[in-house]
Enzyme design. Structure first.
Site, PDB file in Angstrom:
ATOM      1  CG  ASP A 152      -2.154   0.895   0.941  1.00 19.87           C
ATOM      2  OD1 ASP A 152      -2.050   1.775   0.054  1.00 19.87           O
ATOM      3  OD2 ASP A 152      -3.186   0.742   1.605  1.00 19.87           O
TER       4      ASP A 152
HETATM    5  C1  BGC Z   1      -4.912   3.215  -0.107  1.00 23.37           C
HETATM    6  C2  BGC Z   1      -4.969   2.200  -1.219  1.00 23.37           C
HETATM    7  C3  BGC Z   1      -4.758   2.886  -2.535  1.00 23.37           C
HETATM    8  C4  BGC Z   1      -3.438   3.644  -2.495  1.00 23.37           C
HETATM    9  C5  BGC Z   1      -3.129   4.395  -3.761  1.00 23.37           C
HETATM   10  C6  BGC Z   1      -3.681   4.081  -0.169  1.00 23.37           C
HETATM   11  O1  BGC Z   1      -3.766   5.133   0.723  1.00 23.37           O
HETATM   12  O2  BGC Z   1      -4.979   2.558   1.131  1.00 23.37           O
HETATM   13  O3  BGC Z   1      -6.184   1.521  -1.202  1.00 23.37           O
HETATM   14  O4  BGC Z   1      -4.804   1.975  -3.578  1.00 23.37           O
HETATM   15  O5  BGC Z   1      -3.485   4.593  -1.452  1.00 23.37           O
HETATM   16  O6  BGC Z   1      -3.973   5.472  -3.916  1.00 23.37           O
END
Ligand code: BGC
Length: 730
Positions: free
Chosen positions: A257
């Protein structure tokens, strides 16, 4: 354009542009590419080069990997080095309903259609990885991101995640299943250490991920922010190395993530393949050096050069990344994709229509007929609010979004539609609450007047995508309706008893006002076609058939996660213990006999169904046999409709604590008015197993079980006793 050119040139250099490669061909191509790469080039492929891409190797024509959120549509383009939108004018898309709505359809083929459509849009937008779907289990209604997931039941989420992935990947776009695992809160998601039993882990929190990998054959997976047993999930030996890659044989790419990596050695050794989003925004760090400083960049290279980590470690990561590239951008049969097509809008509408859940319908307040002389007062901020805005990373820029009010105005040609906002919140913002710019008393006074003058009031309220509502980066703070809606509903009721409520949310809310609402519709976040789909159901053009994918407790303490105090949720900021263990959602309500406001699996129709002639094909089964449950469903009313028959199973007298019932099968049947249809559900006896922690394996306990057949977790038409014998049948 540049990428297309590179891909075509590359096809000439390292691949033929004819047939799709077999797995074997891909592996032998990777075998021949790996020795051509320098160590530096290999390391460079393991981390970001921008907010949403990782580098290729231009010297050899290896393309970059481009990613986008997910999961309800393809997100607008983000800047190279910061979270700011890039401001493109050609990146608007179709917004599909939130995954809670998809789960409420209980319709596997609609999940496939959803996956195909969103995959086509991702492909058109030249994305190699779509960051979705999300399958974290709905543990508490306070979790700000529940709307992005598929509810509280591992079986339902497992069934629906598979076709979504297959649909997306059919386009040569990798699905990225997230957030693996145990990311069940937003408050301290970055660091909270989750303590959960092996049983709850295997029986509740992992099955949807397992199905995604083993059946859906997902090409990538995203680690979660939180920790599990003291290690961050983005580099977690147990979750990634042992379970995902070894036990499940995952051959795809583990992506962090964004900002989920915290240590070079752990990232190197504990299962991570691509590091994204680590503390660079192009502002607080040098643009030139930022990506080079990632854990899996310079420091990783150094570790390999110093022989602290073997080169085979990076080779394995690069092999996986190249495999993903061959499955996506170098797949010669990759279709071109499409965006904003009427077919996509239809999929969005159909999912929305089938996912909307009718929860209450006293005196048949719904459907509302389109009659002259009828005044319908639509009241509530959510009747006009764009719900694709806000919410965090799932925010979308749809080409259009039909609001509930617009949908109703378009559908009702004879009745008079009036509108008042009634209450207001501020504009959505990430990690910040904006105040409402309006005077609450005036809004309320106008709404009461509008309600007074109407024949029927349709209150469209609920939560929204603001911080502390249904939004990433924070949890809800209260279980009740926000922005003064409870008081407003009371006052509307005082002037007009003909009150129907439309709840727009991705979470359960407290409903002390329920006796005042004649009707209640759970309308989720429905995307581009919101208003049309809602009007379809409100008007009766579509007969509702959605079923709740999670329980609605009467009060928060009635939910298992909240029954053990703060250590269970949200924890003490360092750790939290999942004390309700396997008794998540309806498993808790049913086992502890705590009646919910609305149960998992519940949902009404404008017609009535009866389920009869319910039988199991045998009374004793061997542990390797299949149990077939058959039944007849009759549509007793005057309208065509669909019913979801649900089969739950419970062990009678178990060696270990068990949930009273667990969903093991379902079937959605479309039945014409007055007609009957036979149906059946097949369950493998092996699916009745529990996870035996002492042996670290699944065990089917011999003995007696009940099969519960009904149309909600708490509405069972018949209970059948069967038994599983000790022996397997050959
Ligand atoms: C989120 C993810 C997301 C990623 C990219 C993170 O803060 O938890 O679900 O895909 O950001 O935007």
């Amino acid at each position: 354009m540049k990428r297309v050119l590179i891909a075509s040139l590359l096809a000439l250099v390292i691949g033929s542009a004819q047939a799709q490669y077999t797995d074997q061909q891909i592996e032998s191509k990777i075998d021949s590419i790996l020795p051509l790469l320098t160590l530096k080039e290999k390391v460079s492929m393991c981390h970001a080069q921008s907010k949403f891409s990782s580098p290729g190797v231009p010297r050899l024509g290896i393309p970059e990997v481009w990613m986008s959120d997910g999961p309800h549509g393809v997100r607008a383009e983000i800047s190279w080095d910061s979270w700011a939108y890039a401001g493109w004018t050609n990146d608007s898309i179709t917004a599909f309903p939130a995954l809670t709505c998809l789960a409420a359809t209980f319709n596997d083929s609609l999940s496939y259609a959803y996956g195909v459509a969103v995959g086509e849009e991702a492909r058109y937008r030249e994305k190699d990885i779509l960051l979705g779907p999300g399958v974290n289990i709905y543990r508490t209604p306070m979790n700000g991101r529940n709307f992005e997931y598929m509810g509280e039941d591992p079986y339902l989420a497992s069934r629906l995640v598979v076709p979504y992935i297959q649909g997306v990947q059919k386009n040569g776009v990798a699905a990225c299943v997230k957030h693996y695992a145990l990311n069940n809160q937003e408050l301290w998601r970055d660091h909270i250490n989750v303590e959960v039993s092996d049983r709850a882990l295997y029986e509740i929190y992992l099955p949807a991920f397992k199905a995604a990998v083993e059946e859906g054959e997902a090409w990538s997976i995203m680690g979660a922010y939180n920790q599990f047993r003291g290690q961050h999930c983005c580099h977690n030996e147990i979750l990634l190395n042992q379970i995902l890659k070894k036990d499940w044989g995952f051959d795809g790419v583990v992506v962090t993530d964004w900002g989920g990596a915290h240590d070079t050695k752990e990232s190197a050794l504990y299962g991570l393949d691509i590091e994204m989003g680590t503390g660079t925004n192009g502002l607080t760090y040098s643009k030139v050096n930022a990506y080079e400083n990632y854990y899996l960049a310079g420091p990783f290279l150094e570790m390999i050069e110093n022989k602290e980590v073997e080169e085979s470690v990076v080779d394995d990561k690069v092999r996986r990344i190249l495999r993903l590239i061959y499955r996506t951008s170098l797949n010669p049969n990759r279709p071109l994709g499409s965006v904003n097509t009427s077919a996509h809008h239809e999929v969005a509408r159909k999912v929305a229509q089938e996912g909307i859940v009718l929860l209450k319908n006293k005196e048949d307040v719904f459907p509302i007929k389109d009659e002259a002389n009828l005044t319908i007062a639509v009241i509530g901020e959510n009747a006009t609010r764009m719900m694709t805005r806000g919410g965090g990373s799932s925010e979308l820029k749809p080409q259009f979004e039909v609001s509930p009010l617009e949908g109703i105005q378009a559908r009702y040609k004879n009745a008079k539609i009036t509108y008042a906002m009634g209450y207001a919140s501020g504009a959505p913002a990430y990690a910040r609450v904006n105040p409402s710019p309006y005077d609450a008393d005036s809004l309320k006074a106008i709404a009461i007047k509008v309600a007074q003058e109407a024949d029927v009031v349709l209150f469209v309220g609920g939560l929204n995508k603001n911080h502390h509502q249904d939004c990433e980066g924070g949890d809800r703070k209260i279980y009740k309706l926000p922005f003064g809606q409870e008081a407003l509903i009371d006052e509307l009721y005082a002037v007009n008893k003909n009150l129907g409520v439309v709840m727009v949310s991705g979470n359960a809310v407290a409903m002390p006002w329920l006796p005042k609402a004649k009707g209640l519709i759970q309308a989720w976040y429905l995307g581009s076609m919101t208003g049309h789909a809602l009007a379809d159901v409100v008007s009766g053009d579509v007969n509702p058939s959605g079923k709740l994918p999670f329980s609605f407790p009467k009060k928060l303490e009635d939910n298992g996660a909240h029954a053990f105090g703060e250590i269970s949720y949200p924890g003490d900021s360092i750790m939290q213990e999942y004390k309700e263990d396997i008794l998540v959602g309806y498993r808790w309500h049913e086992t502890k006999k705590i009646a919910p406001q609305f149960a998992f699996g519940y949902g009404l129709s404008y017609t009535d169904f009866s389920i009869s002639n319910i039988q199991a094909d045998q009374s004793v089964y061997a542990a390797n046999e299949s149990i077939t449950v058959s039944y007849d469903v009759k549509n007793e009313g005057l309208l065509t409709g669909a019913e979801v028959v649900q089969v739950y199973v419970g062990k009678i007298k178990s060696k270990v604590p068990r949930a009273l019932k667990e969903l093991k099968g379902y079937q959605k049947l479309n039945i014409a008015a007055g007609a009957s249809q036979s149906g059946s559900v097949a369950i493998n006896a092996t699916d009745l197993a529990y996870y035996d922690e002492s042996k670290a394996e699944w065990v089917v306990e011999p003995g007696d079980y009940y099969l519960y057949v009904g149309n909600a977790s708490n509405d069972i038409s018949k209970k059948i006793k069967i038994s599983i014998s000790k022996k397997s049948r050959s």
